[in-house]
Design a protein around this motif. Structure first.
Motif, PDB file in Angstrom:
ATOM      1  N   UNK A  45      -3.532  -9.307  -1.484  1.00 42.05           N
ATOM      2  CA  UNK A  45      -4.751  -9.894  -0.922  1.00 42.05           C
ATOM      3  C   UNK A  45      -4.661  -9.854   0.607  1.00 42.05           C
ATOM      4  N   UNK A  46      -5.812  -9.821   1.286  1.00 45.77           N
ATOM      5  CA  UNK A  46      -5.757  -9.917   2.749  1.00 45.77           C
ATOM      6  C   UNK A  46      -5.117 -11.229   3.170  1.00 45.77           C
ATOM      7  N   UNK A  47      -4.185 -11.171   4.115  1.00 41.33           N
ATOM      8  CA  UNK A  47      -3.417 -12.355   4.502  1.00 41.33           C
ATOM      9  C   UNK A  47      -3.936 -12.995   5.773  1.00 41.33           C
ATOM     10  N   UNK A  48      -3.168 -13.954   6.273  1.00 34.06           N
ATOM     11  CA  UNK A  48      -3.604 -14.693   7.458  1.00 34.06           C
ATOM     12  C   UNK A  48      -3.288 -13.898   8.721  1.00 34.06           C
ATOM     13  N   UNK A  49      -3.830 -14.364   9.833  1.00 38.67           N
ATOM     14  CA  UNK A  49      -3.547 -13.734  11.116  1.00 38.67           C
ATOM     15  C   UNK A  49      -4.325 -12.467  11.373  1.00 38.67           C
ATOM     16  N   UNK A  50      -5.171 -12.064  10.414  1.00 39.79           N
ATOM     17  CA  UNK A  50      -6.012 -10.889  10.660  1.00 39.79           C
ATOM     18  C   UNK A  50      -5.384  -9.570  10.291  1.00 39.79           C
ATOM     19  N   UNK A  51      -4.043  -9.424  10.437  1.00 37.09           N
ATOM     20  CA  UNK A  51      -3.442  -8.108  10.184  1.00 37.09           C
ATOM     21  C   UNK A  51      -2.486  -8.094   8.992  1.00 37.09           C
ATOM     22  N   UNK A  52      -2.312  -9.224   8.313  1.00 31.81           N
ATOM     23  CA  UNK A  52      -1.335  -9.324   7.223  1.00 31.81           C
ATOM     24  C   UNK A  52      -1.938  -8.980   5.867  1.00 31.81           C
ATOM     25  N   UNK A  53      -1.065  -8.480   4.972  1.00 27.82           N
ATOM     26  CA  UNK A  53      -1.386  -8.383   3.546  1.00 27.82           C
ATOM     27  C   UNK A  53      -0.399  -9.286   2.818  1.00 27.82           C
ATOM     28  N   UNK A  54      -0.922 -10.179   1.984  1.00 29.16           N
ATOM     29  CA  UNK A  54      -0.079 -11.104   1.221  1.00 29.16           C
ATOM     30  C   UNK A  54       0.135 -10.529  -0.177  1.00 29.16           C
ATOM     31  N   UNK A  55       1.396 -10.504  -0.631  1.00 29.74           N
ATOM     32  CA  UNK A  55       1.725 -10.046  -1.976  1.00 29.74           C
ATOM     33  C   UNK A  55       2.147 -11.252  -2.806  1.00 29.74           C
ATOM     34  N   UNK A  56       1.463 -11.461  -3.946  1.00 29.89           N
ATOM     35  CA  UNK A  56       1.742 -12.592  -4.825  1.00 29.89           C
ATOM     36  C   UNK A  56       2.170 -12.094  -6.199  1.00 29.89           C
ATOM     37  N   UNK A  57       3.075 -12.843  -6.830  1.00 29.03           N
ATOM     38  CA  UNK A  57       3.353 -12.601  -8.238  1.00 29.03           C
ATOM     39  C   UNK A  57       2.469 -13.535  -9.044  1.00 29.03           C
ATOM     40  N   UNK A  58       1.789 -12.951 -10.017  1.00 33.51           N
ATOM     41  CA  UNK A  58       0.864 -13.718 -10.840  1.00 33.51           C
ATOM     42  C   UNK A  58       1.351 -13.740 -12.284  1.00 33.51           C
ATOM     43  N   UNK A  59       0.972 -14.736 -13.074  1.00 35.68           N
ATOM     44  CA  UNK A  59       0.013 -15.806 -12.759  1.00 35.68           C
ATOM     45  C   UNK A  59       0.616 -17.032 -12.055  1.00 35.68           C
ATOM     46  N   UNK A  60       1.899 -16.953 -11.663  1.00 31.03           N
ATOM     47  CA  UNK A  60       2.530 -18.129 -11.046  1.00 31.03           C
ATOM     48  C   UNK A  60       2.064 -18.375  -9.608  1.00 31.03           C
ATOM     49  N   UNK A  61       1.412 -17.359  -9.004  1.00 31.96           N
ATOM     50  CA  UNK A  61       0.965 -17.419  -7.598  1.00 31.96           C
ATOM     51  C   UNK A  61       2.138 -17.555  -6.623  1.00 31.96           C
TER      52      UNK A  61
END
Length: 327
Positions: free
Chosen positions: A132-148
């Motif tokens: 997902x698009x992350x914070x700070x404008x230039x980051x991409x956040x990677x999450x493991x789901x469904x635990x988030x």
């Protein structure tokens, strides 16, 4: 003797009306075959997701989970009956659609209000990965789901000046289980990230304008991107995970909202700001058709497994096309 004129482009097979709002996202669900037809989801500027029967050509359900804010991305999980929807309300909703239900069972709070659509990497396992698009404008956040659970944040080096991520594509090579991410950026470049190492493997300048969307053919190790400018860029990935621009294709008018390769990897379609859907042969990039049906910007395109093409527009209509049937 004059050469014969090419046949005129076809009309849509049929048109879906009733969103009463510009259409920003489309997604076919093959798992809900009704009399041999997939279900089509559409996401609208008004924040609603419509569930369309292609048998009756009517909306059979409406999902309201984004507080009137534009729905920008839709994706079914490969297992079961769960739909992901992303909205400009900084929320990603997980819907349970089993047995006629349409309830939000979970949600992810997003850090970025930009136009960047999310991406998933999901096989048959209960756990899956979400970019997902992350914070700070230039980051991409990677999450493991469904635990988030947060896996990592992919942040370019400070001197890279790539700007915001505009489009994301998580994928895995057949010969290597390491997850990889292709990201198109505001400065017109495409980067390949190794998610596990949190590093950029390769980075290429493709466009002079922001990259609006990209798609990737992992079998041919070849991808394509479209931008706010007047060119499509075709690029490849070698065995050393190095990206190379293979060529560009000039368009008549600027602005590609979405680009998608058909599941059989024979043709691709683009959604144009100039109200046009363009269809190309994927291997040669030969233009095959320009579909001039819509009266406003085309904002999304999607293929069904059987080759049916759907296009959604700012004119509040969804057109369905049967082109170049799959062999």
């Amino acid at each position: 003797m004059a050469a014969p004129c090419p046949p005129p482009p076809p009309d849509p097979q049929f048109v879906l009306r009733g969103t009463q709002s510009p259409v920003h996202a489309l997604h076919f669900w093959e798992g809900a075959q009704a009399q041999g037809h997939p279900v089509l989801f559409s996401g609208s500027q008004s924040g609603l997701v419509h569930v369309w029967s292609l048998q009756t050509r009517r909306a059979v359900a409406t999902l309201d989970g984004h507080g009137g804010q534009c729905v920008t991305w839709l994706q079914m999980l490969p297992q079961g009956h769960q739909l992901l929807s992303q909205g400009r309300d900084l929320k990603l909703c997980l819907w349970d659609l089993a047995e006629g239900r349409n309830a939000v069972v979970d949600s992810v709070r997003l850090e970025s209000v930009g136009f960047c659509r999310s991406s998933i990497l999901a096989g048959g396992q209960p756990r899956w990965m979400l970019a997902v698009p992350g914070k700070g404008g230039d980051e991409v956040q990677i999450l493991e789901m469904p635990s988030k659970t947060s896996v990592c944040a992919l942040k370019p080096k400070a001197d890279a000046k790539l700007g915001m991520p505009m489009c994301l594509r998580l994928w895995q090579a057949d010969c290597n289980p390491r997850p990889l991410l292709l990201a198109g950026y505001e400065d017109g470049s495409v980067a390949l990230w190794d998610v596990s190492e949190q590093k950029v493997c390769s980075h290429i300048a493709c466009h002079e304008e922001p990259v609006m969307d990209l798609d990737f053919d992992s079998q041919k190790a070849r991808g394509i991107s479209g931008s706010a400018g007047k060119a499509l860029a075709v690029w490849s990935l070698d065995g050393q995970q190095t990206l190379q621009v293979r060529g560009t294709h000039e368009l008549t008018n600027p602005g590609i909202a979405e680009i998608t390769i058909r599941p059989d990897r024979k043709i691709l379609a683009t959604a144009g700001w100039d109200h046009r859907i363009r269809v190309f042969h994927w291997r040669t990039m030969q233009p095959l058709a320009v579909l001039a049906f819509h009266s406003a910007a085309v904002q999304c395109v999607a293929f069904a497994a059987d080759g049916l093409l759907a296009a959604g527009s700012k004119d509040q209509r969804i057109s369905l096309w049967s082109l170049y049937p799959r062999a």
